[in-house]
Scaffold this active site. Structure first.
Site, PDB file in Angstrom:
ATOM      1  N   CYS A 269       0.805  -1.239   0.000  1.00  0.00           N
ATOM      2  CA  CYS A 269       0.000   0.000   0.000  1.00  0.00           C
ATOM      3  C   CYS A 269       0.833   1.281   0.000  1.00  0.00           C
ATOM      4  O   CYS A 269       0.818   2.033  -0.971  1.00  0.00           O
ATOM      5  CB  CYS A 269      -0.936  -0.009   1.206  1.00  0.00           C
TER       6      CYS A 269
HETATM    7  N1  LIG Z   1      -2.798  -5.740   1.843  1.00  0.00           N
HETATM    8  C1  LIG Z   1      -3.389  -4.728   2.427  1.00  0.00           C
HETATM    9  O1  LIG Z   1      -3.163  -4.472   3.590  1.00  0.00           O
HETATM   10  C2  LIG Z   1      -4.379  -3.845   1.698  1.00  0.00           C
HETATM   11  C3  LIG Z   1      -5.148  -2.951   2.451  1.00  0.00           C
HETATM   12  C4  LIG Z   1      -6.080  -2.168   1.806  1.00  0.00           C
HETATM   13  C5  LIG Z   1      -6.214  -2.243   0.430  1.00  0.00           C
HETATM   14  N2  LIG Z   1      -5.429  -3.091  -0.301  1.00  0.00           N
HETATM   15  C6  LIG Z   1      -5.636  -3.133  -1.746  1.00  0.00           C
HETATM   16  O2  LIG Z   1      -6.405  -4.292  -2.067  1.00  0.00           O
HETATM   17  C7  LIG Z   1      -5.993  -4.827  -3.317  1.00  0.00           C
HETATM   18  C8  LIG Z   1      -5.546  -6.258  -3.148  1.00  0.00           C
HETATM   19  O3  LIG Z   1      -4.429  -6.281  -2.276  1.00  0.00           O
HETATM   20  P1  LIG Z   1      -3.938  -7.598  -1.533  1.00  0.00           P
HETATM   21  O4  LIG Z   1      -2.923  -7.162  -0.552  1.00  0.00           O
HETATM   22  O5  LIG Z   1      -5.089  -8.404  -1.102  1.00  0.00           O
HETATM   23  O6  LIG Z   1      -3.205  -8.333  -2.749  1.00  0.00           O
HETATM   24  P2  LIG Z   1      -2.768  -9.863  -2.785  1.00  0.00           P
HETATM   25  O7  LIG Z   1      -1.671  -9.934  -3.788  1.00  0.00           O
HETATM   26  O8  LIG Z   1      -2.555 -10.394  -1.426  1.00  0.00           O
HETATM   27  O9  LIG Z   1      -4.068 -10.588  -3.349  1.00  0.00           O
HETATM   28  C9  LIG Z   1      -4.484 -10.515  -4.648  1.00  0.00           C
HETATM   29  C10 LIG Z   1      -4.966 -11.903  -5.070  1.00  0.00           C
HETATM   30  O10 LIG Z   1      -5.432 -11.800  -6.403  1.00  0.00           O
HETATM   31  C11 LIG Z   1      -4.979 -12.937  -7.110  1.00  0.00           C
HETATM   32  N3  LIG Z   1      -4.962 -12.582  -8.527  1.00  0.00           N
HETATM   33  C12 LIG Z   1      -4.124 -11.796  -9.194  1.00  0.00           C
HETATM   34  N4  LIG Z   1      -4.486 -11.686 -10.479  1.00  0.00           N
HETATM   35  C13 LIG Z   1      -5.612 -12.446 -10.611  1.00  0.00           C
HETATM   36  C14 LIG Z   1      -6.475 -12.732 -11.670  1.00  0.00           C
HETATM   37  N5  LIG Z   1      -6.238 -12.223 -12.871  1.00  0.00           N
HETATM   38  N6  LIG Z   1      -7.520 -13.544 -11.424  1.00  0.00           N
HETATM   39  C15 LIG Z   1      -7.743 -14.041 -10.204  1.00  0.00           C
HETATM   40  N7  LIG Z   1      -6.960 -13.809  -9.141  1.00  0.00           N
HETATM   41  C16 LIG Z   1      -5.911 -13.017  -9.353  1.00  0.00           C
HETATM   42  C17 LIG Z   1      -3.620 -13.245  -6.548  1.00  0.00           C
HETATM   43  O11 LIG Z   1      -3.269 -14.596  -6.748  1.00  0.00           O
HETATM   44  C18 LIG Z   1      -3.851 -12.946  -5.065  1.00  0.00           C
HETATM   45  O12 LIG Z   1      -4.298 -14.077  -4.352  1.00  0.00           O
HETATM   46  C19 LIG Z   1      -4.899  -3.887  -3.836  1.00  0.00           C
HETATM   47  O13 LIG Z   1      -5.492  -2.915  -4.639  1.00  0.00           O
HETATM   48  C20 LIG Z   1      -4.384  -3.248  -2.569  1.00  0.00           C
HETATM   49  O14 LIG Z   1      -3.805  -1.995  -2.802  1.00  0.00           O
HETATM   50  C21 LIG Z   1      -4.532  -3.908   0.313  1.00  0.00           C
END
Ligand SMILES: NC(=O)c1ccc[n+]([C@@H]2O[C@H](COP(=O)([O-])OP(=O)(O)OC[C@H]3O[C@@H](n4cnc5c(N)ncnc54)[C@H](O)[C@@H]3O)[C@@H](O)[C@H]2O)c1
Length: 437
Positions: A269
């Site tokens: 983030c």
């Molecule tokens: N991690 C945090 O603390 C947090 C907090 C708030 C917001 N966010 C936001 O949330 C979003 C997701 O973040 P995250 O940390 O969960 O990411 P992450 O990488 O942990 O999870 C994303 C998931 O999507 C899957 N993925 C990727 N491409 C794909 C596709 N084409 N089809 C299906 N699955 C697919 C990946 O395998 C993974 O499991 C981002 O925009 C991030 O900025 C994250």
């Protein structure tokens, strides 16, 4: 189905939800719905992760296997996107990384290309990923326009996630959830959806404001962390302990929020999201100086730690090429396994080849999850071992450096056995051969 009937269906929780992307954000969300007895299907393209989840093994260290097991009557995990046809609401929790410091929406766009054929009337599509204001309407809506009348027979919303990984001080249901929609009906449906899992929902006036609000939250952190890191660099020169200074300032009951200095920012983030707004601001001819300066200061902080590491070696009459270093923590912050963009990785890359040996102790990598394999590759690439700290191990190293202060580290043992200890997280007291950076 009339909108009123749809609302009733939601209120009775007689709906099925599809969550696409079951990472840190998506899996947590999925479990909240399942715990609240709402049927939810998790979709991901990571087969290793799906395999683990189907065996009821958690891929994330701070989510227990028992949580996955307990919710199994209401959840399932797969990569058969045709099942999205069965869903009433679809939530996208896909990564939004940067490419050359510019927004990379390819995960969202490519997924939409793949799944759009499964969209049907009366579904609600919500984006949770962090992104620049305008994304939902400019990039997602066009996928729906040909087939549906948005706000009439298909509903579109945005609801940013406020996950703080590894921090259990706020239960999911106690964190207010911002909801927004393309029309009043879209917002209403989005609100009802999230009211199933949180105590308080907050309606944004429109989607762009909701998208911007998430970025402001993260830019606020980035700017403030970089500010305290700059204060740390100044106070270090003045031989003043920044942590004591911050504790004094923090006694002010108003107008001051304490941020912790560290070796530099990491995670998916804070180092990334601000550049989404930076890019958007550029589109309207604004040079977002605060965002740029914060990003630069945070990168400088990591370099400052590296430079001071060498200064300490000189002071201690150590020759770099003969120095064995043990780094504590590869994750970007304590008590989690997430090493994305971590300062530790940047420091290892910088120091690689300059010392006799670098090892790391990252107990969270021992935990089975999909991130593990990537980190093992990272460590192997630099020929670094992941060491479990037990008695008589630490004293084999000339210098120990705390970069992520996991609570599970035995700090008494670390203090007892370290020959030279460098702490970037305010975990130890400064004394002879114990340095704070
Ligand atoms: N991690 C945090 O603390 C947090 C907090 C708030 C917001 N966010 C936001 O949330 C979003 C997701 O973040 P995250 O940390 O969960 O990411 P992450 O990488 O942990 O999870 C994303 C998931 O999507 C899957 N993925 C990727 N491409 C794909 C596709 N084409 N089809 C299906 N699955 C697919 C990946 O395998 C993974 O499991 C981002 O925009 C991030 O900025 C994250």
């Amino acid at each position: 189905m009339s909108f009123n009937k749809l609302i009733k269906k939601y209120k009775k929780k007689k709906i099925k939800i599809g969550i696409v992307g079951i990472g840190y954000v998506g899996l947590k969300l999925l479990l909240q719905f399942a715990k609240n007895k709402v049927q939810v299907l998790g979709f991901d393209n990571n087969l290793e992760k799906l395999n683990m989840l189907n065996k009821r093994i958690s891929p994330i260290s701070y989510i227990k296997n028992s949580e996955i097991k307990k919710t199994s009557n209401y959840s399932s995990y797969n990569n058969d996107y045709s099942k999205l046809k069965e869903c009433d609401a679809i939530i996208l929790c896909l990564p939004t990384p940067l490419k050359n410091k510019k927004p990379d929406l390819s995960h969202i766009i490519n997924t939409l290309k793949k799944i759009k054929k499964y969209f049907k009337k009366n579904q609600l599509l919500v984006l949770e990923s962090t992104t620049y204001p305008g994304t939902t309407e400019e990039k997602i809506k066009p996928f729906l326009d040909k087939k549906f009348l948005i706000g009439k027979n298909f509903f579109l919303g945005y609801s940013p996630e406020r996950e703080n990984p590894g921090d259990n001080s706020f239960a999911f249901k106690n964190i207010p959830k911002i909801c927004s929609g393309y029309s009043t009906k879209c917002t209403k449906l989005c609100l009802i959806l999230y009211q199933m899992i949180v105590d308080k929902t907050v309606a944004a006036k429109n989607i762009k404001e909701a998208e911007f609000s998430k970025l402001i939250e993260n830019i606020y952190r980035s700017v403030n962390i970089s500010m305290v890191n700059e204060m740390k660099m100044i106070s270090h020169k003045l031989n003043i302990d920044i942590n004591n200074v911050l504790n004094l300032a923090n006694t002010k009951p108003f107008g001051f929020t304490k941020f912790e200095p560290g070796p530099g920012i990491g995670g998916h983030c804070i180092p990334i999201d601000p550049y989404y707004l930076y890019w958007k601001a550029k589109q309207v001819n604004i040079d977002a100086k605060f965002i740029k300066l914060a990003g630069q200061t945070n990168e400088d902080t990591t370099n400052w730690v590296i430079n001071n590491f060498f200064k300490i070696l000189t002071k201690e009459k150590k020759i770099a090429k003969k120095t064995k270093l043990l780094i504590l923590g590869l994750a970007y912050k304590k008590n989690i396994e997430d090493t994305r963009e971590s300062a530790s990785k940047k420091i290892i890359i910088n120091l690689h080849g300059k010392l006799k040996k670098i090892d790391v102790s990252e107990p969270y990598i021992k935990m089975q999850n999909s991130v593990v394999s990537e980190d093992s590759i990272f460590l192997n690439k630099y020929k670094i071992n992941n060491i479990l700290i037990t008695k008589n191990i630490i004293q084999k190293y000339d210098v120990v450096m705390i970069l992520s202060d996991h609570d599970c580290f035995d700090y008494n043992l670390i203090k007892k056995e370290s020959k030279i200890l460098i702490d970037t997280r305010n975990r130890i007291e400064r004394k002879n051969r114990f340095y704070k950076l």
